[in-house]
Each structure stands twice: as structure tokens, then as C-alpha cells.
Motif scaffolding. Structure first.
Motif, mmCIF file in Angstrom:
data_model
loop_
_atom_site.group_PDB
_atom_site.id
_atom_site.type_symbol
_atom_site.label_atom_id
_atom_site.label_comp_id
_atom_site.label_asym_id
_atom_site.label_seq_id
_atom_site.Cartn_x
_atom_site.Cartn_y
_atom_site.Cartn_z
ATOM 1 N N ARG A 1 -25.965 48.343 -16.058
ATOM 2 C CA ARG A 1 -25.409 49.642 -15.645
ATOM 3 C C ARG A 1 -23.888 49.669 -15.805
ATOM 4 N NH1 ARG A 1 -29.249 49.197 -10.854
ATOM 5 N NH2 ARG A 1 -31.103 50.285 -11.592
ATOM 6 N N THR A 2 -23.243 48.543 -15.504
ATOM 7 C CA THR A 2 -21.781 48.464 -15.666
ATOM 8 C C THR A 2 -21.399 48.593 -17.138
ATOM 9 O OG1 THR A 2 -21.626 47.037 -13.727
ATOM 10 C CG2 THR A 2 -19.738 47.051 -15.218
ATOM 11 N N ARG A 3 -22.108 47.847 -18.005
ATOM 12 C CA ARG A 3 -21.832 47.951 -19.452
ATOM 13 C C ARG A 3 -22.072 49.370 -19.966
ATOM 14 N NH1 ARG A 3 -24.955 43.314 -19.630
ATOM 15 N NH2 ARG A 3 -26.655 44.475 -20.655
ATOM 16 N N LYS A 4 -23.149 49.956 -19.513
ATOM 17 C CA LYS A 4 -23.485 51.318 -19.927
ATOM 18 C C LYS A 4 -22.396 52.298 -19.481
ATOM 19 C CE LYS A 4 -27.055 54.816 -19.207
ATOM 20 N NZ LYS A 4 -28.315 55.126 -18.525
ATOM 21 N N GLN A 5 -21.947 52.184 -18.258
ATOM 22 C CA GLN A 5 -20.905 53.081 -17.744
ATOM 23 C C GLN A 5 -19.584 52.875 -18.490
ATOM 24 O OE1 GLN A 5 -21.366 55.624 -15.681
ATOM 25 N NE2 GLN A 5 -19.253 56.179 -16.093
ATOM 26 N N ASN A 6 -19.243 51.628 -18.780
ATOM 27 C CA ASN A 6 -18.016 51.355 -19.548
ATOM 28 C C ASN A 6 -18.104 51.958 -20.942
ATOM 29 O OD1 ASN A 6 -16.854 49.953 -17.439
ATOM 30 N ND2 ASN A 6 -17.484 47.944 -18.196
ATOM 31 N N HIS A 7 -19.271 51.836 -21.578
ATOM 32 C CA HIS A 7 -19.459 52.395 -22.918
ATOM 33 C C HIS A 7 -19.343 53.923 -22.884
ATOM 34 C CE1 HIS A 7 -20.772 52.531 -27.039
ATOM 35 N NE2 HIS A 7 -21.768 53.346 -26.729
ATOM 36 N N ILE A 8 -19.945 54.543 -21.885
ATOM 37 C CA ILE A 8 -19.851 55.997 -21.747
ATOM 38 C C ILE A 8 -18.403 56.415 -21.516
ATOM 39 C CG2 ILE A 8 -20.456 57.928 -20.228
ATOM 40 C CD1 ILE A 8 -23.232 56.630 -19.927
ATOM 41 N N SER A 9 -17.685 55.684 -20.703
ATOM 42 C CA SER A 9 -16.274 55.996 -20.440
ATOM 43 C C SER A 9 -15.448 55.892 -21.718
ATOM 44 C CB SER A 9 -15.695 55.061 -19.382
ATOM 45 O OG SER A 9 -16.364 55.245 -18.158
ATOM 46 N N ASP A 10 -15.691 54.838 -22.502
ATOM 47 C CA ASP A 10 -14.983 54.674 -23.777
ATOM 48 C C ASP A 10 -15.267 55.844 -24.716
ATOM 49 O OD1 ASP A 10 -13.922 52.288 -22.911
ATOM 50 O OD2 ASP A 10 -15.345 51.024 -24.034
ATOM 51 N N LEU A 11 -16.524 56.246 -24.801
ATOM 52 C CA LEU A 11 -16.890 57.363 -25.672
ATOM 53 C C LEU A 11 -16.253 58.674 -25.201
ATOM 54 C CD1 LEU A 11 -20.659 56.613 -26.383
ATOM 55 C CD2 LEU A 11 -18.725 56.307 -27.926
ATOM 56 N N GLU A 12 -16.231 58.889 -23.901
ATOM 57 C CA GLU A 12 -15.600 60.105 -23.364
ATOM 58 C C GLU A 12 -14.108 60.123 -23.679
ATOM 59 O OE1 GLU A 12 -16.725 59.859 -19.257
ATOM 60 O OE2 GLU A 12 -18.564 61.029 -19.568
ATOM 61 N N GLN A 13 -13.457 58.962 -23.578
ATOM 62 C CA GLN A 13 -12.037 58.880 -23.895
ATOM 63 C C GLN A 13 -11.799 59.182 -25.375
ATOM 64 O OE1 GLN A 13 -10.229 55.147 -22.936
ATOM 65 N NE2 GLN A 13 -8.229 55.712 -23.731
ATOM 66 N N LYS A 14 -12.634 58.632 -26.251
ATOM 67 C CA LYS A 14 -12.495 58.889 -27.690
ATOM 68 C C LYS A 14 -12.693 60.367 -27.994
ATOM 69 C CE LYS A 14 -13.832 54.342 -29.429
ATOM 70 N NZ LYS A 14 -14.834 53.575 -30.176
ATOM 71 N N VAL A 15 -13.662 60.980 -27.337
ATOM 72 C CA VAL A 15 -13.911 62.409 -27.548
ATOM 73 C C VAL A 15 -12.688 63.222 -27.142
ATOM 74 C CG1 VAL A 15 -15.241 64.392 -26.705
ATOM 75 C CG2 VAL A 15 -16.416 62.319 -27.410
ATOM 76 N N LEU B 1 -7.496 67.154 -32.927
ATOM 77 C CA LEU B 1 -7.980 68.296 -33.701
ATOM 78 C C LEU B 1 -7.230 69.560 -33.320
ATOM 79 C CD1 LEU B 1 -10.010 69.462 -35.714
ATOM 80 C CD2 LEU B 1 -11.580 69.786 -33.803
ATOM 81 N N LEU B 2 -7.043 69.777 -32.039
ATOM 82 C CA LEU B 2 -6.309 70.959 -31.591
ATOM 83 C C LEU B 2 -4.861 70.921 -32.061
ATOM 84 C CD1 LEU B 2 -7.693 71.379 -27.957
ATOM 85 C CD2 LEU B 2 -8.222 72.759 -29.972
ATOM 86 N N ALA B 3 -4.258 69.740 -32.037
ATOM 87 C CA ALA B 3 -2.873 69.610 -32.493
ATOM 88 C C ALA B 3 -2.772 69.879 -33.989
ATOM 89 C CB ALA B 3 -2.346 68.210 -32.172
#
Length: 120
Positions: free
Chosen positions: A34-48, A55-57
Motif C-alpha cells: 500500500r505504501t509503494r502504491k501510494q508513493n507511485h500514485i503521488s509521483d504520477l499526480e506530481q508528473k501530471v 502545457l499551459l505555459a
């Protein structure tokens, strides 16, 4: 010989300590997953969010290469206008010199097109 003749090994019933140890391992594995999964989701959200901001810039302000190309295009268009004007002026001068030359030839009677006059 039948299978009944061979002695069968019976499993020992699991000891309470083994069960508790296995349950603790499972729980630790679940927590780690669960910790690895949450870290991966956080990384993906940051990249997004970073890519969205980039893109906006890029949409709001043209890149330096784009600005450079636009500037060069404008300079070249101005040069084309200048050369067209110069070309028109030179064509007028050429036409007026042809008219003057034709007038001079008529006045003097010179005609380069006639081979008979050049022989006389």
C-alpha cells in the motif's frame, strides 16, 4: 501393493506461533504494498501537474524559437516589399529610357533594325 500399506505422513497442526508469524508477515507485506502504491500514485499526480503547467505555459507564451521565426518572417516580408518597390522603379526607368531612345532614333533617322541603311 495398495496405497494403504504405505505409511502416510500426517502434517502437524500449525503451532499458534507460526500462525501469528505468518499473519504478521502478511500484514507487513500488505502495508509495504500500500505504501509503494501510494508513493507511485503521488509521483504520477506530481508528473501530471508538472506537465499540465508546462502545457499551459507553452500555450500562453510562444517559445523563443517561434518568436525568432516570426521576427525573421517579418524582416523578410519588409525586404520583399522594398525589393518590389525598387523593381518597379527600375522598370519605369527602363521603359522611359526605351522611349527616349526611340525618340532619338526617330529624330536622327537611325534605325538599327534595317540592314540596308547600315550598308550605305
Amino acid at each position: 501393493m495398495a496405497n494403504n500399506d504405505t505409511p502416510t505422513k500426517k502434517r502437524k497442526p500449525p503451532i499458534r506461533k507460526d500462525l501469528e508469524k505468518r499473519a504478521a508477515q502478511n500484514k507487513a507485506a500488505q502495508v509495504a504494498y500500500r505504501t509503494r502504491k501510494q508513493n507511485h500514485i503521488s509521483d504520477l499526480e506530481q508528473k501530471v501537474s508538472e506537465l499540465t503547467a508546462a502545457l499551459l505555459a507553452s500555450r500562453s507564451s510562444p517559445s523563443s524559437a517561434c518568436v525568432s521565426t516570426q521576427t525573421e518572417t517579418q524582416v523578410l516580408r519588409e525586404r520583399i516589399t522594398q525589393l518590389e518597390s525598387e523593381n518597379a522603379t527600375l522598370q519605369k526607368m527602363h521603359l522611359s529610357s526605351d522611349v527616349k531612345l526611340a525618340c532619338i532614333e526617330t529624330e536622327t533617322g537611325d534605325n538599327d533594325d534595317s540592314p540596308e541603311q547600315s550598308e550605305n
